[in-house]
Design a protein around this motif. Sequence first.
Motif, short mmCIF file in Angstrom:
data_model
loop_
_atom_site.label_atom_id
_atom_site.label_comp_id
_atom_site.label_asym_id
_atom_site.label_seq_id
_atom_site.Cartn_x
_atom_site.Cartn_y
_atom_site.Cartn_z
N GLU A 88 0.83 -1.21 0.00
CA GLU A 88 0.00 0.00 0.00
C GLU A 88 0.87 1.26 0.00
O GLU A 88 0.58 2.23 -0.69
CB GLU A 88 -0.95 0.01 1.21
CG GLU A 88 -2.04 -1.03 1.14
CD GLU A 88 -1.60 -2.42 1.60
OE1 GLU A 88 -0.53 -2.57 2.25
OE2 GLU A 88 -2.33 -3.39 1.30
N LYS A 89 1.96 1.21 0.78
CA LYS A 89 2.87 2.36 0.82
C LYS A 89 3.54 2.55 -0.55
O LYS A 89 3.71 3.67 -1.01
CB LYS A 89 3.93 2.16 1.90
CG LYS A 89 3.41 2.13 3.30
CD LYS A 89 3.28 3.50 3.88
CE LYS A 89 3.14 3.49 5.37
NZ LYS A 89 1.82 3.25 5.89
N LEU A 90 3.92 1.44 -1.18
CA LEU A 90 4.53 1.54 -2.51
C LEU A 90 3.54 2.11 -3.51
O LEU A 90 3.88 3.01 -4.29
CB LEU A 90 5.02 0.17 -2.98
CG LEU A 90 5.71 0.16 -4.35
CD1 LEU A 90 6.97 1.02 -4.32
CD2 LEU A 90 6.04 -1.26 -4.76
N GLU A 91 2.30 1.63 -3.49
CA GLU A 91 1.29 2.16 -4.40
C GLU A 91 1.10 3.66 -4.19
O GLU A 91 1.07 4.44 -5.16
CB GLU A 91 -0.04 1.43 -4.20
CG GLU A 91 -1.12 1.91 -5.15
CD GLU A 91 -2.41 1.12 -5.06
OE1 GLU A 91 -3.26 1.29 -5.96
OE2 GLU A 91 -2.57 0.32 -4.12
N ALA A 92 1.04 4.10 -2.95
CA ALA A 92 0.87 5.52 -2.65
C ALA A 92 2.07 6.34 -3.14
O ALA A 92 1.92 7.49 -3.55
CB ALA A 92 0.67 5.72 -1.15
N SER A 93 3.26 5.72 -3.17
CA SER A 93 4.45 6.45 -3.59
C SER A 93 4.46 6.76 -5.08
O SER A 93 5.20 7.63 -5.54
CB SER A 93 5.72 5.68 -3.20
OG SER A 93 5.95 4.60 -4.07
N PHE A 94 3.64 6.07 -5.86
CA PHE A 94 3.51 6.40 -7.28
C PHE A 94 2.61 7.62 -7.47
O PHE A 94 2.74 8.33 -8.46
CB PHE A 94 2.97 5.20 -8.08
CG PHE A 94 4.03 4.20 -8.45
CD1 PHE A 94 4.72 4.30 -9.65
CD2 PHE A 94 4.34 3.16 -7.59
CE1 PHE A 94 5.69 3.38 -9.98
CE2 PHE A 94 5.31 2.22 -7.93
CZ PHE A 94 6.00 2.33 -9.11
N SER A 95 1.69 7.84 -6.54
CA SER A 95 0.79 9.00 -6.62
C SER A 95 1.41 10.23 -5.98
O SER A 95 1.23 11.34 -6.45
CB SER A 95 -0.54 8.70 -5.91
OG SER A 95 -1.16 7.60 -6.51
#
Length: 181
Positions: A88-95
């Motif tokens: 989830e943290k990785l996904e948020a780091s793309f945004s």
Amino acid sequence: MKSIYLIRHCSASGQEPDAELTGEGSQQAERLAEFLSQENIERIISSPFTRAVQSIEPLRSQQGIELTLDMRLTERILSKQPLEDWLEKLEASFSNMDQVVGEGESSQIAQNRIVEVLEDLLRGPEQRVALVSHGNLLSLLLNYVDPRFGFREWQSLSNPDVYLITSDEDGSLTMTRLWKS
């Protein structure tokens, strides 16, 4: 026209810097060498992590190409501490490219360092260069070339994977996925 081959390492035994390729990963490295053998690659630049170096070693030794290790190609550290919700943290780091988790590295900082490598290559004399690195870091470079490349595209990467970035005389960059797993 410059051609930069972005290569994600083959299957590895772990995420640590000294994690070696698995047996399957070693076989993948041989197939990768065969796949790239007709590309007339002039130079190889790699993350110093063992799995990256081992992934390109069959091509390097077959073709007699010099290997340069570059610390800027090490994998991005999302967090220095283990995270239960790392995906989830990785996904948020793309945004949110400026998001930092603990003492980790933001996507923007990681992207800046790999773009610096790309810019060095685009100014350099070689026309065909292989750049060997890791999934998250390569995704950030692909996002730089095409902002539509994000978390979902990162999820679709394979081990190994190969993308080609070309630079036209006007400096415009295009990317193409070459590897079909």
